[in-house]
Design a protein around this motif. Structure first.
Motif, PDB file in Angstrom:
ATOM      1  N   SER A  84      16.567  19.438  58.728  1.00 16.87           N
ATOM      2  CA  SER A  84      17.117  20.642  58.026  1.00 16.87           C
ATOM      3  C   SER A  84      16.101  21.721  57.751  1.00 16.87           C
ATOM      4  O   SER A  84      16.259  22.857  57.536  1.00 16.87           O
ATOM      5  CB  SER A  84      17.832  20.199  56.752  1.00 16.87           C
ATOM      6  N   CYS A 118      22.230  15.708  53.657  1.00 17.26           N
ATOM      7  CA  CYS A 118      22.413  16.587  55.067  1.00 17.26           C
ATOM      8  C   CYS A 118      23.758  16.335  55.591  1.00 17.26           C
ATOM      9  O   CYS A 118      24.402  15.051  55.116  1.00 17.26           O
ATOM     10  CB  CYS A 118      21.545  16.228  55.857  1.00 17.26           C
ATOM     11  N   CYS A 123      21.363  21.061  55.582  1.00 23.03           N
ATOM     12  CA  CYS A 123      21.279  20.722  54.085  1.00 23.03           C
ATOM     13  C   CYS A 123      22.518  21.067  53.348  1.00 23.03           C
ATOM     14  O   CYS A 123      22.919  22.055  53.741  1.00 23.03           O
ATOM     15  CB  CYS A 123      20.088  21.153  53.498  1.00 23.03           C
TER      16      CYS A 123
END
Length: 292
Positions: free
Chosen positions: A127, A135, A141
């Motif tokens: 991320s 995630c 995220c």
């Protein structure tokens, strides 16, 4: 106010199906700049300047840092031969633009495997957000780590238009988030009780686990969007017709088969209000001229 932000973003898995030559994107910045695939722009002096291209394209910059064209990228053997990186998924002809799944850009800008890492470490690396605690399946995220003061998730393109190859989000304290929001929207971020994430306009886009955002308020699924708690991307759904089918999304999320799976403003720039995997479907009149 001209802001610079991110042309390369981690997107939902469905966006990987976008063809290199897909389009037109139907976003205002293409019209304003006359540059196909331009997704972010702002008026600089007497004319509009492009700052970012769609993910399927690579920006070509002039010496002033403005995008002059969005050129087609290469994939497969052509890409790996050009970049010299066997783990690169998409190239601009020379440089790697995107790594293969489960690979991330290291400090030397090489695609590096996450093999052997813990699930949380993989999440942080893929991320690009070191403060990420959770995630989605596409490695964007969805939640910041617990902290004191609590951190809120914000997409980087809320404050930048061209931030190079950095991550698509960051975690900020409420105070820091409000400082950024006031510098851009002249108001604090809109954060109802229970909000975990804001969208590009600094408005709540997602509530905590077991909650849905309905009418600007975080409510339980049962009294909120009426979705099943297991519905993928259900946290972004505003209303379900049945427990497993979303019919309206919050923020600029786009519906795909009853799921709010597409982050439209990340895919097509701040001027896109709704989209599908091929193009922007609805322009946002507030950003008809690109960035303010």
């Amino acid at each position: 106010m001209t802001r610079l932000a991110l042309p390369h973003l981690l997107l939902v898995a469905i966006s990987m199906a976008l063809a290199v030559n897909a389009g037109p994107l139907n976003v205002a910045c293409e019209d304003k700049t006359s540059i196909a695939y331009c997704t972010e722009c702002s008026k600089v002096g007497a004319k509009f300047t492009c700052f970012a291209c769609h993910k399927s394209r690579a920006p070509v910059y002039n010496t002033a840092g403005a995008v002059t064209s969005c050129k087609a990228t290469s994939i497969g053997l052509t890409c790996t031969a050009a970049s010299g990186d066997p783990n690169c998924a998409r190239c601009d002809g020379i440089w790697c633009q995107e790594c293969k799944p489960t690979f991330y850009f290291n400090s030397a800008f090489r695609c590096t495997s996450t093999a052997g890492r813990t699930a949380l470490d993989k999440c942080k690396l893929l991320s690009g957000n070191p403060n990420c605690a959770s995630c989605s399946a596409d490695q964007t995220c969805t939640k910041c780590r617990t902290n004191n003061p609590p951190l809120k998730l914000m997409p980087r393109n809320a404050i930048y238009v061209n931030a190079g190859f950095s991550s698509g989000s960051q975690c900020m304290s409420v105070a820091a988030l409000n400082t950024q929001a006031k510098g851009i929207t002249w108001n604090n971020a809109v954060l109802p009780a229970g909000c975990l994430e804001v969208d590009t306009e600094f408005k709540c886009n997602r509530c905590g686990d077991g909650q849905s955002l309905v009418g600007g308020v975080c409510k339980s699924y049962a009294t909120g969007n009426k979705c099943a708690s297991t519905l993928p991307y259900g946290v972004y759904c505003a209303r379900c017709s049945n427990p497993n089918t979303c019919v309206a999304c919050n923020g600029a999320r786009g519906l795909v088969n009853g799921r709010c799976a597409l982050p439209c403003r990340l895919l097509y720039g701040i001027g896109c209000k709704n989209c599908n995997s091929a193009k922007c479907l609805v322009r946002d009149a507030v950003y008809a001229n690109g960035r303010r």
